[in-house]
Design a protein around this motif. Structure first.
Motif: not given
Length: 404
Positions: A248-252, A94-98, A13-19, A86-92
């Motif tokens: 102001c804009m998000p880091e992504i 390309g988002v880094r955990p926070t 689902l859309p995540n916009h790079g949000y961990a 969760a780890a698979l989703a991060f890899v898939q």
């Protein structure tokens, strides 16, 4: 692993790079199963210890120490069930955990610890062949079917992420604590019953008191909540630049921040020359507002900056963000009229006319309204600057007076 891939559409689902969104999308579908497996294994392990007469042997270690040692493999299994998706989703993705995303995962692991304690209590007093599958089924039903119940409180007390987080959102502190209070109270009460062979009646009374206090305490935290989990917004990191206005804009999406600032300064200048509004102090991205979108004010304009950059209509989005009405439900025809005039003033009239044309194509009544909207905006643009400003101010007032 198989469960993750069967529910792969959830993780994508859309995540916009949000961990935090990545974590919730990944572990939400599996947490009920993880809790049920944890409770079942705990009942079975306690039954094994009983059958082995471990509690009756003259061991040096306390019952708690033995139970902790026996519970480590159970926690590893449940932890793997939650951490692996969760780890698979991060890899898939390309988002880094926070840190905030790991807090959400940590809450799920603490609930698993509580279910280990509950399973121990059930397994200590009942035959494991009977109670293990029964408790597992009850836990799964308690969690997975909570969203189908009539009580909203139920779904908030089970530790189940039943809906995705939008960008910039995080569950409130009470939303994370409420399940821990309820399940933790039951876990502590369950542990007191078997933790020692002495003073059984006293421990049972204390356990009953903890359970009786914990359940209403947890319920009181969630009883006023609606169907959705309460969230805080603006949790995503942002980058800002410039002054008058600051943007102001998000880091992504901050790579385009300088371009957006240039466009924002240009639009704000054109609208100020037209007498629409003063230059705002801040122009910020609506993306960070999550599902609870807030209206613009004179000092702060809220625009779809990231979406505007993606679609190539960032000037159009900034121009529309300057428009705000003094009431919550303005008349929509007047809203469209004012929006078209503002967009035209900023040089983005054709973009808004395309939106109106799509609306007109839906019904004949819409087509007539759109024709009138375009006519009023065109006539207003032909007037002098002062007359246009007076017309615009009257339009804003009329929008609230004619609101249904």
């Amino acid at each position: 692993m198989l469960f993750y891939y069967f529910d792969n559409h959830i993780s994508l689902l859309p995540n916009h790079g949000y961990a935090p969104t990545v974590v919730v999308n990944a572990i939400g579908p599996i947490c009920a199963l993880a809790y049920a497996v944890t409770a079942t294994m705990a009942v079975w392990e306690m039954g094994r210890l009983k059958e082995g007469r471990v509690w009756d042997s003259p061991i040096v270690r306390t019952r708690l120490r033995v139970a902790i040692n026996a519970g480590v493999p159970i926690l590893l299994v449940s932890g793997l069930m939650l951490a692996l998706p969760a780890a698979l989703a991060f890899v898939q993705t390309g988002v880094r955990p926070t840190v905030s995303s790991l807090v959400l995962l940590g809450q799920q692991l603490l609930i698993c610890v509580a279910y280990i304690a509950i399973g121990y209590g059930v397994g200590f007093w009942t035959p494991r062949l009977i109670s293990a599958p029964i408790l597992g089924g009850l836990v799964y039903y308690f969690v997975a079917f909570s969203v189908a119940g009539y009580s909203y409180a139920w779904r908030h007390l089970v530790g189940y992420f039943f809906e995705p987080l939008m960008f910039g959102e995080l569950p409130t502190r009470n939303a994370l604590l409420a399940p821990l209070v309820l399940i933790g109270a039951v876990a502590v009460a369950s542990t007191l019953i078997w933790i020692s062979p002495r003073h059984l009646m006293l421990r049972c009374c204390v356990a009953a008191g903890i359970a009786v206090a914990g359940v209403p305490a947890a319920y009181s935290m969630v009883q006023s909540w609606g169907a959705s989990t309460p969230v805080v917004t603006g949790a995503a990191p942002v980058v800002c630049t410039g002054k008058s206005p600051e943007v102001c804009m998000p880091e992504i999406s901050a790579a385009k921040l300088d371009f957006v600032h240039t466009q924002a300064v240009s639009v704000a200048r054109e609208l100020k020359v037209a007498g629409i509004s003063e230059t705002p102090r801040l122009i910020t991205d609506r993306l960070s507002d999550g599902r609870h979108q807030r209206s613009s004010t004179d000092a702060v304009w809220r625009a779809q900056l990231t979406a505007g950059v993606t679609r190539g209509d960032v000037r159009y989005q900034i121009a529309l963000s300057s428009l705000h009405f003094p009431c919550a439900g303005p008349d929509q025809v007047i809203v469209h009229t004012a929006s078209l005039w503002v967009a035209t003033t900023a040089g983005e009239g054709p973009a808004y006319e395309k939106l109106l044309d799509r609306w007109a194509a839906r019904a004949d009544s819409n087509a007539a309204a759109v024709a009138e909207i375009k006519k009023q905006a065109r006539e207003a643009r032909a007037e002098s600057r002062d007359k246009q400003q007076a017309w615009y101010e009257k339009l804003l007032a009329d929008a609230c007076e004619e609101a249904p």
